[in-house]
Design an enzyme around this catalytic site. Sequence first.
Site, PDB file in Angstrom:
ATOM      1  N   LYS A 158      42.718  50.218  39.216  1.00 51.82           N
ATOM      2  CA  LYS A 158      41.424  50.123  38.558  1.00 51.82           C
ATOM      3  C   LYS A 158      40.326  50.091  39.632  1.00 51.82           C
ATOM      4  CE  LYS A 158      39.364  46.288  38.573  1.00 51.82           C
ATOM      5  NZ  LYS A 158      39.321  45.071  39.377  1.00 51.82           N
ATOM      6  N   HIS A 188      46.730  44.786  36.616  1.00 52.40           N
ATOM      7  CA  HIS A 188      47.720  43.769  36.994  1.00 52.40           C
ATOM      8  C   HIS A 188      47.783  42.602  36.002  1.00 52.40           C
ATOM      9  CE1 HIS A 188      44.380  41.591  38.966  1.00 52.40           C
ATOM     10  NE2 HIS A 188      45.159  40.544  38.927  1.00 52.40           N
ATOM     11  N   LYS A 192      51.252  40.186  34.304  1.00 52.56           N
ATOM     12  CA  LYS A 192      51.412  38.731  34.382  1.00 52.56           C
ATOM     13  C   LYS A 192      52.393  38.278  33.299  1.00 52.56           C
ATOM     14  CE  LYS A 192      46.813  37.854  36.260  1.00 52.56           C
ATOM     15  NZ  LYS A 192      46.724  36.907  37.342  1.00 52.56           N
ATOM     16  N   GLU A 226      36.773  32.064  38.106  1.00 49.29           N
ATOM     17  CA  GLU A 226      37.223  32.052  39.497  1.00 49.29           C
ATOM     18  C   GLU A 226      36.334  31.137  40.319  1.00 49.29           C
ATOM     19  OE1 GLU A 226      38.964  35.936  41.036  1.00 49.29           O
ATOM     20  OE2 GLU A 226      37.305  36.578  39.778  1.00 49.29           O
ATOM     21  N   ASP A 245      34.489  45.058  36.653  1.00 46.92           N
ATOM     22  CA  ASP A 245      35.559  44.502  37.487  1.00 46.92           C
ATOM     23  C   ASP A 245      36.605  43.743  36.663  1.00 46.92           C
ATOM     24  OD1 ASP A 245      36.617  43.909  40.145  1.00 46.92           O
ATOM     25  OD2 ASP A 245      36.040  41.833  39.750  1.00 46.92           O
ATOM     26  N   HIS A 250      40.916  44.104  32.613  1.00 41.25           N
ATOM     27  CA  HIS A 250      41.805  42.948  32.427  1.00 41.25           C
ATOM     28  C   HIS A 250      41.588  42.210  31.097  1.00 41.25           C
ATOM     29  CE1 HIS A 250      42.641  43.759  36.503  1.00 41.25           C
ATOM     30  NE2 HIS A 250      41.736  42.994  37.068  1.00 41.25           N
ATOM     31  N   LYS A 350      32.328  34.435  38.778  1.00 40.27           N
ATOM     32  CA  LYS A 350      32.682  34.016  40.141  1.00 40.27           C
ATOM     33  C   LYS A 350      31.938  32.714  40.443  1.00 40.27           C
ATOM     34  CE  LYS A 350      34.610  38.091  41.527  1.00 40.27           C
ATOM     35  NZ  LYS A 350      36.067  38.194  41.681  1.00 40.27           N
TER      36      LYS A 350
HETATM   37  C1  BG6 Z   1      40.741  41.932  40.410  1.00 40.99           C
HETATM   38  C2  BG6 Z   1      39.261  41.873  40.565  1.00 40.99           C
HETATM   39  O1  BG6 Z   1      41.121  43.057  39.670  1.00 40.99           O
HETATM   40  O2  BG6 Z   1      41.172  40.763  39.732  1.00 40.99           O
HETATM   41  C3  BG6 Z   1      38.858  40.646  41.350  1.00 40.99           C
HETATM   42  O3  BG6 Z   1      38.812  43.037  41.251  1.00 40.99           O
HETATM   43  C4  BG6 Z   1      39.426  39.409  40.724  1.00 40.99           C
HETATM   44  O4  BG6 Z   1      37.450  40.539  41.467  1.00 40.99           O
HETATM   45  C5  BG6 Z   1      40.911  39.576  40.444  1.00 40.99           C
HETATM   46  O5  BG6 Z   1      39.231  38.340  41.630  1.00 40.99           O
HETATM   47  C6  BG6 Z   1      41.425  38.416  39.625  1.00 40.99           C
HETATM   48  O6  BG6 Z   1      42.812  38.522  39.484  1.00 40.99           O
HETATM   49  P1  BG6 Z   1      43.723  37.240  39.365  1.00 40.99           P
HETATM   50  O7  BG6 Z   1      45.100  37.769  39.193  1.00 40.99           O
HETATM   51  O8  BG6 Z   1      43.537  36.471  40.632  1.00 40.99           O
HETATM   52  O9  BG6 Z   1      43.226  36.504  38.158  1.00 40.99           O
END
Ligand code: BG6
Length: 501
Positions: A158, A188, A192, A226, A245, A250, A350
């Site tokens: 992505k 991704h 999970k 995050e 993003d 996601h 963030k």
């Molecule tokens: C990524 C984003 O795809 O996913 C990031 O580009 C983000 O900005 C991350 O921090 C979060 O993934 P996870 O698995 O840590 O929740």
Amino acid sequence: MFSKKKIEDQVLVIFGSNGDLARRKLLPAIFQLYTGNFLPANFVVVGAGSQEKDENAYRKDVQAALKEFLPNETAARKESLAVFLKQVYYKKVHNQTTADFEGLRDYLYRLSDQLNIRRNIIYYFSIPPFLYETVAANLVNYGLNTEDDGWKRIIVEKPFGYSYDTAIELDKKLHSGFNEEQIYRIDHYLGKETVQNIMVTRFYNGFFEPIWNRKYIDRVEITAAEKIGVSGRGGYYDSSGAMRDMIQNHLLQVLAVVAMEPPAIFDSDSIRNETVKVLQALRPIKGNEVAQQVIRGQYIATQVGDSMHPGYRQEQGVAPNSKTETFVAIKAFIDNWRWGDVPFYIRTGKHLPARVTEVVIHLKHAPHQLFKQLCLTQPNNMIILRIHPDAGVAIDFGMKIPGAGYKVHNVEMAFKYADLAETKIPEAYERLLLDCMVGDSTLYARADAVKASWKFVDPIIQAWQVNPEIPLYFYECNTWGPHESNHLFGDSHMKWREPND
Ligand code: BG6
């Protein structure tokens, strides 16, 4: 733990082999698969990068990446690392130099002949998105997409496109050399374990599904918070923002899994047929509704304890007057029979106080509140699907406080994956890489799903671009984003959960 399909001999080529994703996620995942005995006997990784180096130098890089991102220096590991590294190769390829792909073809053919590996090849595009089309075209140019001597698959990271139109354009270009079965769009979050467990929770058990609808569910909250800022990724992030993003891919994928209809059978097409229907049913948010239904925010410089966090605009690679959002909260609706008028609140940001990803199903109150006056907390039944940390499922409900009278308090009944002591939860990339290796695309995003989610987010991004009146709210680091995000609930008593990590 993983698919039972047979895994054939193969070659994994990583474009962008010197980059952050390869070092941080891909190489550790491949090594974990190797130590878990999941890889076939004849398997090699070929790093393809623009730097001039030989195999030995690349093997040292791989070793360093594993040391940094998969620290665990046992003797057994040292031994298997030494063997694993022998399966790692390197070829210098400049992605935009077409002729380099002739060299790559010759290299791969030589290697597969020498090692007696059938030409089953995965090309992992761990490169900036603007290079996807170029690399795909270069592969096609030298017949590296043809399948008469073994299957060929590409894994595309992505963001898949930058907007609805560019996603369609990219798809067209990729399809000119690869068919849909060869294209694996990785998200991704779908890898999970806990996201997949949402399907099992819903469709294995008899007692969740009957209440999983508008009759019993009041609202759904999906949060991916995050603690970190954009640290070092300002250049990429400033042209992306939280919407592209995290939400477009996601979180909309998570929403689709939470809201999908049960598939008739459990296979890739049936599941993806159902998830795409959810995305297609998302009620469009029109330009004039954006200010009410979507809250965007950006973090500012903040003193947190002893350290001063720079504001987003001070981050490296970010324009000093940037209006890019580092926080988004959306009130969305899915227009179908199951979900008619149930709000889905989706939030990501963030520099929030916790690193938490969760889905919270808020159930409607019991129709008649006998204990309302005696309730010490808001009467609210919740099903909490924890994706990170403390992965698991919890149910929140009211219990009588022992003693005289009928005072009620909310308690939680929780299952945590960590309690399955013997079970190691595989990293998302391990699962997804292995799925691609066996040709299972269930947990990869299909083109129609990607398009449907762009169709939903595009008008919001466009409204922000053309309408400066829509506020960008600033928030301090270590807070839950702009307090205006609570206005989405349209009820002054309601607010977002503030979960701990
Ligand atoms: C990524 C984003 O795809 O996913 C990031 O580009 C983000 O900005 C991350 O921090 C979060 O993934 P996870 O698995 O840590 O929740």
